[in-house]
Scaffold this active site. Structure first.
Site, mmCIF file in Angstrom:
data_model
loop_
_atom_site.group_PDB
_atom_site.id
_atom_site.type_symbol
_atom_site.label_atom_id
_atom_site.label_comp_id
_atom_site.label_asym_id
_atom_site.label_seq_id
_atom_site.Cartn_x
_atom_site.Cartn_y
_atom_site.Cartn_z
ATOM 1 N N ASP A 149 -3.920 2.339 -5.168
ATOM 2 C CA ASP A 149 -2.597 2.369 -4.531
ATOM 3 C C ASP A 149 -2.353 1.165 -3.636
ATOM 4 O O ASP A 149 -1.528 1.211 -2.740
ATOM 5 C CB ASP A 149 -2.421 3.668 -3.727
ATOM 6 C CG ASP A 149 -3.124 3.622 -2.386
ATOM 7 O OD1 ASP A 149 -4.189 2.983 -2.300
ATOM 8 O OD2 ASP A 149 -2.610 4.219 -1.438
ATOM 9 N N GLU A 150 -3.069 0.090 -3.908
ATOM 10 C CA GLU A 150 -3.035 -1.032 -2.990
ATOM 11 C C GLU A 150 -3.154 -2.332 -3.778
ATOM 12 O O GLU A 150 -3.915 -2.395 -4.746
ATOM 13 C CB GLU A 150 -4.255 -0.855 -2.083
ATOM 14 C CG GLU A 150 -4.345 -1.775 -0.935
ATOM 15 C CD GLU A 150 -5.663 -1.563 -0.170
ATOM 16 O OE1 GLU A 150 -6.271 -0.482 -0.244
ATOM 17 O OE2 GLU A 150 -6.076 -2.519 0.486
ATOM 18 N N ASP A 187 0.860 -1.193 0.000
ATOM 19 C CA ASP A 187 0.000 0.000 0.000
ATOM 20 C C ASP A 187 0.895 1.241 0.000
ATOM 21 O O ASP A 187 1.814 1.352 0.812
ATOM 22 C CB ASP A 187 -0.897 -0.033 1.250
ATOM 23 C CG ASP A 187 -1.936 1.080 1.245
ATOM 24 O OD1 ASP A 187 -3.129 0.761 1.332
ATOM 25 O OD2 ASP A 187 -1.563 2.261 1.164
HETATM 26 N N1 DCP Z 1 -9.038 8.446 -0.979
HETATM 27 C C1 DCP Z 1 -10.083 9.345 -1.184
HETATM 28 N N2 DCP Z 1 -11.156 9.351 -0.336
HETATM 29 C C2 DCP Z 1 -11.208 8.498 0.708
HETATM 30 C C3 DCP Z 1 -10.151 7.584 0.931
HETATM 31 C C4 DCP Z 1 -9.081 7.598 0.068
HETATM 32 O O1 DCP Z 1 -10.044 10.127 -2.123
HETATM 33 N N3 DCP Z 1 -12.262 8.511 1.519
HETATM 34 C C5 DCP Z 1 -7.893 8.492 -1.876
HETATM 35 C C6 DCP Z 1 -6.825 9.386 -1.318
HETATM 36 C C7 DCP Z 1 -5.718 8.484 -0.893
HETATM 37 C C8 DCP Z 1 -5.928 7.237 -1.745
HETATM 38 O O2 DCP Z 1 -7.327 7.198 -2.035
HETATM 39 O O3 DCP Z 1 -4.455 9.075 -1.112
HETATM 40 C C9 DCP Z 1 -5.504 5.976 -1.040
HETATM 41 O O4 DCP Z 1 -6.253 5.805 0.158
HETATM 42 P P1 DCP Z 1 -5.563 5.323 1.483
HETATM 43 O O5 DCP Z 1 -6.667 4.997 2.444
HETATM 44 O O6 DCP Z 1 -4.576 4.251 1.192
HETATM 45 O O7 DCP Z 1 -4.846 6.633 2.061
HETATM 46 P P2 DCP Z 1 -3.406 7.239 1.806
HETATM 47 O O8 DCP Z 1 -2.659 6.503 0.758
HETATM 48 O O9 DCP Z 1 -3.578 8.707 1.571
HETATM 49 O O10 DCP Z 1 -2.705 7.084 3.206
HETATM 50 P P3 DCP Z 1 -2.021 5.828 3.903
HETATM 51 O O11 DCP Z 1 -0.578 6.167 4.025
HETATM 52 O O12 DCP Z 1 -2.669 5.714 5.235
HETATM 53 O O13 DCP Z 1 -2.259 4.620 3.034
HETATM 54 CA CA CA Z 2 -2.365 4.228 0.799
#
Ligand code: DCP
Ligand code: CA
Length: 401
Positions: free
Chosen positions: A99-100, A4
């Site tokens: 991203d996962e 991730d």
């Molecule tokens: N995303 C979004 N709305 C949400 C959740 C996520 O637009 N309710 C988008 C923004 C994030 C991406 O999806 O960058 C990936 O979600 P993640 O939950 O993996 O969050 P992040 O990658 O930002 O943070 P982490 O480091 O916790 O994975």
């Molecule tokens: Ca992420």
């Protein structure tokens, strides 16, 4: 492995604009607009910001942060490169969102010496080629690998050895277990169940009485048991696009123009996959957050923008006649996707011309970008939203798929 990317949207912005490196960055929209944080860089998280927080709160807590509206094509582009790197390590790859992904390393780890070393190499390639940080969890099953990657963030790598699943999960909060949302968490805490260890010893029947069929899954997950295979996602079952407006609206011409634009995006995607649709669904969310969907099943399958929008427009007209509230979100989905039945159209010259028109537009857009052709019906958007090569940039692009 569960892989991730850390603070995905925010990190992509930091890569594209090096001035933002090591600084608090928030993607989700400008602070004077409504909406919530979609992604916060780890520098912003250190100051108390997190995904889901209203932008206005984020701005009060951290006025020095850079607030960015974000744009989906940038993230899609980074995502494609990320997935291509993963595919070099094992063909058994299952992407979950942008991203996962899960990657089955079985049999490929010997090339690197160990699964751990394979993960180290993978992280390094992502860093070298994309300048992004990935967190990786390694375990014998999906659920444990996912919990491990989450726990290892940021820039982490955590391996849970075989046999260690239960002691690893037991002390963690139930909120960390995939499948437990806010509502299930409240129910469980109400029953005095706060850790995954507590959950693992609740009799299966008790869980079933509270959660129905999902009770069994929770029971298995809490015990670190998960036999789901890493499987490449099947062909898409539906394609949809939706957007939230900056301000709730009753303006029929804006609603129609937006619906037309979203229909064109759906249509282009549908034709790119060489599929036709049987069912078209309009989605509306009103000011009070009530969300409705209205569907129509086509007598003959289709893939043109005219079919998708034409049906969506009829559904919209009916919905507007029934409900007077301003609209917050509009979306369109096609489902029941099937292989084209070309022969049916052979006898219908009008349908054939439409098909040719659509494929000509697709070719031009593929070569010169989506904005190379704008249809008259989307023109009301021109004065409201900026355009770039990839089309109109709607009000909250991160929320506009
Ligand atoms: N995303 C979004 N709305 C949400 C959740 C996520 O637009 N309710 C988008 C923004 C994030 C991406 O999806 O960058 C990936 O979600 P993640 O939950 O993996 O969050 P992040 O990658 O930002 O943070 P982490 O480091 O916790 O994975
Ligand atoms: Ca992420």
């Amino acid at each position: 492995m569960h892989i991730d990317l850390d603070a995905f949207f925010a990190s992509v912005e930091q890569v594209l604009n090096p001035e933002l490196k090591d600084k608090p960055v928030v993607v989700g929209g400008r602070p004077d607009r409504r909406g919530v944080v979609a992604s916060a860089s780890y520098e912003a998280r250190a100051l108390g910001l997190h995904a889901g927080m209203p932008l206005s709160t984020a701005c009060c807590l951290c006025p020095q942060a850079t607030f960015i509206e974000g744009s989906f094509p940038k993230y899609r582009n980074a995502s494609q490169k990320f997935m291509a790197i993963l595919a070099d390590f094992s063909p058994f790859l299952e992407s979950i969102g942008l991203d996962e992904a899960y990657l089955d390393a079985t049999g490929f780890e010997s090339i690197y010496g160990s699964t751990h070393q394979m993960a180290v190499t993978l992280k390094q390639r992502i860093k070298d080629e994309l300048a992004l940080c990935a967190s990786i969890g390694i375990a014998g099953c999906k659920v444990v690998a996912k919990v491990a990657s989450e726990l290892s963030k940021p820039d982490g790598l955590l391996e849970v050895a075989a046999g260690e699943e239960h002691p690893f999960l037991a002390p963690l909060s139930i909120a960390k277990l995939p499948g437990i949302g806010k509502k299930a968490e409240r129910t469980l805490r109400g029953l005095g169940i706060n850790t995954i260890g507590n959950l693992s010893i609740v009799p299966l029947n008790t869980l079933k009485s509270h959660f129905g069929a999902s009770g069994e899954l929770l029971h298995r997950f809490a015990n670190g048991i998960d036999d789901r295979r890493v499987a490449p996602p099947g062909a898409a079952k539906s394609i949809s696009r939706e957007t939230t407006f900056g301000n709730d609206t009753k303006d029929h011409s804006l609603l129609k123009a937006t619906l037309r634009y979203l229909s064109e995006r759906v249509g282009a995607d549908l034709r790119r996959r060489s599929k036709q649709t049987r069912c078209i669904t309009l989605k509306l969310r009103y000011t009070d957050f009530t969300t409705i969907t209205r569907s129509h099943t086509l007598r003959q399958t289709g893939d043109t923008d005219q079919t998708i929008f034409g049906t969506g427009e009829k559904l919209l007209k009916k919905a507007l006649a029934q409900e007077g509230q301003p609209i917050r979100l509009i979306g369109i989905r096609v489902s029941g996707l099937v292989e084209p039945e070309k022969q049916l159209d052979m006898l219908n010259p009008a349908a054939q011309r439409l098909e040719q028109l659509n494929s000509a537009i697709d070719r031009i857009r593929k070569k010169h970008g989506f904005s190379a052709i704008q249809t008259g019906r989307t023109l009301p958007l021109k004065d409201i939203f900026p355009t770039d090569k990839d089309g109109y940039t709607l009000q909250m692009p991160n929320l506009s798929r």
